[in-house]
Design a protein around this motif. Structure first.
Motif, PDB file in Angstrom:
ATOM      1  N   GLU A   1       4.886  13.085   4.055  1.00 24.94           N
ATOM      2  CA  GLU A   1       4.037  13.028   5.157  1.00 24.94           C
ATOM      3  C   GLU A   1       3.431  14.477   5.268  1.00 24.94           C
ATOM      4  O   GLU A   1       4.433  15.512   5.003  1.00 24.94           O
ATOM      5  CB  GLU A   1       4.584  12.713   6.346  1.00 24.94           C
ATOM      6  CG  GLU A   1       5.032  11.155   6.415  1.00 24.94           C
ATOM      7  CD  GLU A   1       3.736  10.293   6.379  1.00 24.94           C
ATOM      8  OE1 GLU A   1       3.036  10.256   6.786  1.00 24.94           O
ATOM      9  OE2 GLU A   1       4.016   9.351   5.768  1.00 24.94           O
TER      10      GLU A   1
ATOM     11  N   SER B   1       3.158   9.535  -2.057  1.00 26.62           N
ATOM     12  CA  SER B   1       2.722   9.243  -0.770  1.00 26.62           C
ATOM     13  C   SER B   1       2.174  10.646  -0.020  1.00 26.62           C
ATOM     14  O   SER B   1       2.962  11.827   0.033  1.00 26.62           O
ATOM     15  CB  SER B   1       3.451   8.483  -0.144  1.00 26.62           C
ATOM     16  OG  SER B   1       2.967   8.115   1.229  1.00 26.62           O
TER      17      SER B   1
ATOM     18  N   ARG C   1      -5.668   4.559   7.468  1.00 23.25           N
ATOM     19  CA  ARG C   1      -5.923   5.329   8.780  1.00 23.25           C
ATOM     20  C   ARG C   1      -4.969   4.811   9.714  1.00 23.25           C
ATOM     21  O   ARG C   1      -4.855   3.445  10.024  1.00 23.25           O
ATOM     22  CB  ARG C   1      -7.497   5.090   9.079  1.00 23.25           C
ATOM     23  CG  ARG C   1      -7.788   5.774  10.339  1.00 23.25           C
ATOM     24  CD  ARG C   1      -7.977   7.259  10.068  1.00 23.25           C
ATOM     25  NE  ARG C   1      -8.974   7.310   9.248  1.00 23.25           N
ATOM     26  CZ  ARG C   1      -9.178   8.451   8.736  1.00 23.25           C
ATOM     27  NH1 ARG C   1      -8.442   9.614   8.977  1.00 23.25           N
ATOM     28  NH2 ARG C   1     -10.218   8.783   7.793  1.00 23.25           N
ATOM     29  N   ARG C   2      -3.937   5.611  10.086  1.00 25.49           N
ATOM     30  CA  ARG C   2      -3.161   5.207  11.024  1.00 25.49           C
ATOM     31  C   ARG C   2      -3.750   5.347  12.383  1.00 25.49           C
ATOM     32  O   ARG C   2      -4.441   5.888  12.799  1.00 25.49           O
ATOM     33  CB  ARG C   2      -2.141   6.377  11.180  1.00 25.49           C
ATOM     34  CG  ARG C   2      -0.750   6.176  10.243  1.00 25.49           C
ATOM     35  CD  ARG C   2       0.147   5.106  10.492  1.00 25.49           C
ATOM     36  NE  ARG C   2       1.090   5.581  11.277  1.00 25.49           N
ATOM     37  CZ  ARG C   2       1.208   4.946  12.562  1.00 25.49           C
ATOM     38  NH1 ARG C   2       0.834   3.791  13.049  1.00 25.49           N
ATOM     39  NH2 ARG C   2       2.079   5.535  13.298  1.00 25.49           N
TER      40      ARG C   2
ATOM     41  N   ARG D   1       0.126  11.948   3.858  1.00 28.38           N
ATOM     42  CA  ARG D   1      -0.706  11.614   4.921  1.00 28.38           C
ATOM     43  C   ARG D   1      -1.010  12.918   5.873  1.00 28.38           C
ATOM     44  O   ARG D   1      -0.294  13.601   5.805  1.00 28.38           O
ATOM     45  CB  ARG D   1       0.239  10.669   6.177  1.00 28.38           C
ATOM     46  CG  ARG D   1      -0.838  10.247   7.076  1.00 28.38           C
ATOM     47  CD  ARG D   1      -0.129   9.242   7.998  1.00 28.38           C
ATOM     48  NE  ARG D   1       0.046   8.015   7.197  1.00 28.38           N
ATOM     49  CZ  ARG D   1      -0.843   7.018   6.935  1.00 28.38           C
ATOM     50  NH1 ARG D   1      -1.824   7.324   7.180  1.00 28.38           N
ATOM     51  NH2 ARG D   1      -0.433   6.054   6.133  1.00 28.38           N
TER      52      ARG D   1
ATOM     53  N   TYR E   1      -2.118   0.358  11.525  1.00 29.44           N
ATOM     54  CA  TYR E   1      -3.353   0.826  10.836  1.00 29.44           C
ATOM     55  C   TYR E   1      -4.611   0.218  11.647  1.00 29.44           C
ATOM     56  O   TYR E   1      -4.832  -0.680  11.954  1.00 29.44           O
ATOM     57  CB  TYR E   1      -3.360   0.448   9.419  1.00 29.44           C
ATOM     58  CG  TYR E   1      -2.250   0.655   8.559  1.00 29.44           C
ATOM     59  CD1 TYR E   1      -1.947   1.984   8.274  1.00 29.44           C
ATOM     60  CD2 TYR E   1      -1.329  -0.396   8.252  1.00 29.44           C
ATOM     61  CE1 TYR E   1      -0.833   2.520   7.537  1.00 29.44           C
ATOM     62  CE2 TYR E   1      -0.181  -0.059   7.395  1.00 29.44           C
ATOM     63  CZ  TYR E   1      -0.184   1.273   7.140  1.00 29.44           C
ATOM     64  OH  TYR E   1       0.945   2.020   6.168  1.00 29.44           O
TER      65      TYR E   1
ATOM     66  N   GLY F   1      -4.013   8.410   4.914  1.00 30.05           N
ATOM     67  CA  GLY F   1      -3.077   8.664   4.097  1.00 30.05           C
ATOM     68  C   GLY F   1      -3.255   7.754   2.825  1.00 30.05           C
ATOM     69  O   GLY F   1      -4.156   6.931   2.836  1.00 30.05           O
TER      70      GLY F   1
ATOM     71  N   THR G   1      -4.833   3.146   0.544  1.00 29.40           N
ATOM     72  CA  THR G   1      -5.338   3.885   1.574  1.00 29.40           C
ATOM     73  C   THR G   1      -5.154   3.498   2.904  1.00 29.40           C
ATOM     74  O   THR G   1      -5.820   2.384   3.028  1.00 29.40           O
ATOM     75  CB  THR G   1      -6.640   4.624   1.095  1.00 29.40           C
ATOM     76  OG1 THR G   1      -7.489   3.569   0.985  1.00 29.40           O
ATOM     77  CG2 THR G   1      -6.663   5.275  -0.289  1.00 29.40           C
TER      78      THR G   1
END
Length: 118
Positions: free
Chosen positions: A116, A47, A16-17, A49, A88, A55, A14
């Motif tokens: 995505e 996958s 966070r972009r 996001r 990230y 994501g 998991t």
């Protein structure tokens, strides 16, 4: 037939972009999926996001040895370094053994890999 059955392992990533468009992330992510598919012991990947940058990617493996080999693959090491350096803002990796699996409908029609924003 789906090889992701009880007894296999799931690597749950998991993340966070960061907000950095066109930073090479998508290219590297696509490369990692293609490379993982070629690794011994790889069973599949899912996958997704969201628009908020959160994501989740779950990859499935036959054994812990296959997971370790993937972790130490040279190109995967480079990708992980890129993630820490800027792709990230935070992430967690969890490894679990799959105990049960449930499905609705025809499992052959279930998505092998989500994309995505799905």
């Amino acid at each position: 037939m789906d090889d992701r059955t009880p007894g296999c392992y799931a690597v749950i990533f998991t993340s966070r972009r960061t907000e950095a468009p066109d930073d090479g992330y998508e290219t590297m992510a696509d490369r990692m999926v293609a490379l993982a598919r070629a690794q011994p012991g790889f069973l599949g990947v899912e996958s997704a996001r969201g628009p908020d940058g959160f994501g989740i990617t779950v990859s499935y493996w036959e054994s812990e040895e296959a997971i370790r080999a993937w972790k130490h693959h040279a190109e995967h090491v480079v990708a992980r370094e890129g993630g820490r350096a800027g792709w990230y803002s935070a992430y967690i990796t969890r490894v679990a053994r799959l105990e049960r699996a449930y499905a609705m409908g025809d499992p052959a029609k279930a998505p092998e890999t989500a994309t995505e924003d799905t």
